[in-house]
Design a protein around this motif. Structure first.
Motif, PDB file in Angstrom:
ATOM      1  N   GLU A 153      -2.713  32.181  -5.138  1.00 11.15           N
ATOM      2  CA  GLU A 153      -2.086  31.627  -3.937  1.00 11.15           C
ATOM      3  C   GLU A 153      -1.998  30.106  -3.991  1.00 11.15           C
ATOM      4  N   ILE A 154      -2.985  29.455  -4.571  1.00 12.71           N
ATOM      5  CA  ILE A 154      -2.930  28.000  -4.736  1.00 12.71           C
ATOM      6  C   ILE A 154      -1.758  27.627  -5.641  1.00 12.71           C
ATOM      7  N   GLY A 155      -1.500  28.443  -6.656  1.00 10.77           N
ATOM      8  CA  GLY A 155      -0.321  28.215  -7.496  1.00 10.77           C
ATOM      9  C   GLY A 155       0.948  28.205  -6.665  1.00 10.77           C
ATOM     10  N   HIS A 156       1.047  29.137  -5.712  1.00  7.49           N
ATOM     11  CA  HIS A 156       2.219  29.160  -4.828  1.00  7.49           C
ATOM     12  C   HIS A 156       2.252  27.940  -3.915  1.00  7.49           C
ATOM     13  N   VAL A 157       1.109  27.570  -3.373  1.00  2.65           N
ATOM     14  CA  VAL A 157       1.051  26.389  -2.504  1.00  2.65           C
ATOM     15  C   VAL A 157       1.518  25.150  -3.267  1.00  2.65           C
ATOM     16  N   LEU A 158       1.209  25.105  -4.560  1.00  2.00           N
ATOM     17  CA  LEU A 158       1.634  23.969  -5.387  1.00  2.00           C
ATOM     18  C   LEU A 158       3.106  24.048  -5.784  1.00  2.00           C
ATOM     19  N   GLY A 159       3.758  25.165  -5.468  1.00  2.05           N
ATOM     20  CA  GLY A 159       5.191  25.271  -5.704  1.00  2.05           C
ATOM     21  C   GLY A 159       5.618  26.250  -6.771  1.00  2.05           C
ATOM     22  N   LEU A 160       4.675  26.923  -7.414  1.00  2.74           N
ATOM     23  CA  LEU A 160       5.038  27.875  -8.466  1.00  2.74           C
ATOM     24  C   LEU A 160       5.530  29.190  -7.872  1.00  2.74           C
ATOM     25  N   ASN A 161       6.558  29.736  -8.474  1.00  4.07           N
ATOM     26  CA  ASN A 161       7.014  31.081  -8.132  1.00  4.07           C
ATOM     27  C   ASN A 161       6.255  32.076  -9.004  1.00  4.07           C
ATOM     28  N   HIS A 162       6.482  33.360  -8.773  1.00  5.36           N
ATOM     29  CA  HIS A 162       5.879  34.359  -9.653  1.00  5.36           C
ATOM     30  C   HIS A 162       6.399  34.161 -11.070  1.00  5.36           C
ATOM     31  N   SER A 163       5.541  34.425 -12.022  1.00  6.10           N
ATOM     32  CA  SER A 163       5.861  34.252 -13.432  1.00  6.10           C
ATOM     33  C   SER A 163       5.957  35.613 -14.115  1.00  6.10           C
ATOM     34  N   PHE A 167      -5.292  28.009 -14.771  1.00  9.94           N
ATOM     35  CA  PHE A 167      -3.858  27.819 -14.969  1.00  9.94           C
ATOM     36  C   PHE A 167      -3.585  27.711 -16.467  1.00  9.94           C
ATOM     37  N   ASN A 168      -2.576  28.445 -16.953  1.00 13.50           N
ATOM     38  CA  ASN A 168      -2.233  28.329 -18.369  1.00 13.50           C
ATOM     39  C   ASN A 168      -1.339  27.102 -18.572  1.00 13.50           C
ATOM     40  N   VAL A 169      -0.991  26.829 -19.805  1.00 11.05           N
ATOM     41  CA  VAL A 169      -0.214  25.625 -20.121  1.00 11.05           C
ATOM     42  C   VAL A 169       1.138  25.631 -19.408  1.00 11.05           C
ATOM     43  N   TYR A 170       1.743  26.799 -19.251  1.00 12.17           N
ATOM     44  CA  TYR A 170       3.047  26.881 -18.588  1.00 12.17           C
ATOM     45  C   TYR A 170       2.919  26.660 -17.083  1.00 12.17           C
ATOM     46  N   ASP A 171       1.823  27.143 -16.506  1.00 13.59           N
ATOM     47  CA  ASP A 171       1.564  26.862 -15.090  1.00 13.59           C
ATOM     48  C   ASP A 171       1.442  25.354 -14.879  1.00 13.59           C
ATOM     49  N   VAL A 172       0.658  24.718 -15.726  1.00 14.73           N
ATOM     50  CA  VAL A 172       0.435  23.271 -15.609  1.00 14.73           C
ATOM     51  C   VAL A 172       1.747  22.514 -15.797  1.00 14.73           C
ATOM     52  N   GLN A 173       2.535  22.912 -16.787  1.00 12.25           N
ATOM     53  CA  GLN A 173       3.828  22.249 -17.002  1.00 12.25           C
ATOM     54  C   GLN A 173       4.733  22.410 -15.785  1.00 12.25           C
ATOM     55  N   GLY A 174       4.743  23.596 -15.209  1.00 15.73           N
ATOM     56  CA  GLY A 174       5.565  23.832 -14.025  1.00 15.73           C
ATOM     57  C   GLY A 174       5.148  22.957 -12.859  1.00 15.73           C
ATOM     58  N   ILE A 175       3.850  22.836 -12.656  1.00 13.19           N
ATOM     59  CA  ILE A 175       3.343  21.987 -11.572  1.00 13.19           C
ATOM     60  C   ILE A 175       3.685  20.526 -11.848  1.00 13.19           C
ATOM     61  N   GLN A 176       3.509  20.096 -13.087  1.00 12.55           N
ATOM     62  CA  GLN A 176       3.825  18.707 -13.439  1.00 12.55           C
ATOM     63  C   GLN A 176       5.303  18.405 -13.219  1.00 12.55           C
ATOM     64  N   GLU A 177       6.174  19.349 -13.557  1.00 13.16           N
ATOM     65  CA  GLU A 177       7.609  19.142 -13.343  1.00 13.16           C
ATOM     66  C   GLU A 177       7.928  19.025 -11.852  1.00 13.16           C
ATOM     67  N   LEU A 178       7.248  19.816 -11.038  1.00 11.39           N
ATOM     68  CA  LEU A 178       7.497  19.769  -9.597  1.00 11.39           C
ATOM     69  C   LEU A 178       7.062  18.450  -8.973  1.00 11.39           C
ATOM     70  N   PHE A 179       6.051  17.829  -9.551  1.00 10.39           N
ATOM     71  CA  PHE A 179       5.496  16.616  -8.958  1.00 10.39           C
ATOM     72  C   PHE A 179       5.829  15.347  -9.736  1.00 10.39           C
ATOM     73  N   SER A 180       6.726  15.446 -10.710  1.00 13.34           N
ATOM     74  CA  SER A 180       7.071  14.230 -11.472  1.00 13.34           C
ATOM     75  C   SER A 180       8.283  13.534 -10.882  1.00 13.34           C
ATOM     76  N   MET A 188       6.947  32.253  -0.864  1.00 11.33           N
ATOM     77  CA  MET A 188       6.090  31.119  -1.144  1.00 11.33           C
ATOM     78  C   MET A 188       5.752  30.442   0.185  1.00 11.33           C
ATOM     79  N   PRO A 189       4.481  30.186   0.432  1.00  4.93           N
ATOM     80  CA  PRO A 189       4.122  29.555   1.699  1.00  4.93           C
ATOM     81  C   PRO A 189       4.602  28.108   1.758  1.00  4.93           C
ATOM     82  N   GLU A 190       5.337  27.797   2.800  1.00  3.56           N
ATOM     83  CA  GLU A 190       5.843  26.438   2.943  1.00  3.56           C
ATOM     84  C   GLU A 190       4.916  25.572   3.781  1.00  3.56           C
ATOM     85  N   ASP A 191       3.977  26.202   4.461  1.00  2.00           N
ATOM     86  CA  ASP A 191       3.097  25.451   5.343  1.00  2.00           C
ATOM     87  C   ASP A 191       1.678  25.321   4.799  1.00  2.00           C
ATOM     88  N   GLY A 192       1.465  25.705   3.544  1.00  2.00           N
ATOM     89  CA  GLY A 192       0.153  25.571   2.930  1.00  2.00           C
ATOM     90  C   GLY A 192      -0.818  26.682   3.251  1.00  2.00           C
TER      91      GLY A 192
END
Length: 80
Positions: free
Chosen positions: A37-47, A67-80, A1-5
């Motif tokens: 790749e944007i999914g990874h930048v946002l913090g998602l791992n492979h699904s 993004f499917n509902v699970y992608d969105v939930q994962g991103i929301q959890e990372l940023f909540s 996962m890219p840590e530098d964006g």
């Protein structure tokens, strides 16, 4: 996962901006790759879910740009 964006796009692949114009049977959709790749930048791992934009592979001439509902939930959890 890219840590530098940063995002990596493999130059050895045949990329298509518009699959209805690109006729190569081995073309990959650039927007789908960028979304992945944007999914990874946002913090998602492979699904393990095929419907996820971060599923590890995408076939030739396939599009996956939402993004499917699970992608969105994962991103929301990372940023909540």
């Amino acid at each position: 996962m890219p840590e530098d964006g940063e995002m990596h796009v493999d130059a050895a692949r045949r990329w298509a901006v518009n699959l209805s114009v690109e006729t190569s049977p081995v073309a990959y959709d650039l927007e789908s790759a960028a979304t992945h790749e944007i999914g990874h930048v946002l913090g998602l791992n492979h699904s393990s879910l095929r419907s996820s934009v971060t599923y590890p592979s995408l076939g030739h001439r396939k599009r996956k740009v939402r993004f499917n509902v699970y992608d969105v939930q994962g991103i929301q959890e990372l940023f909540s």
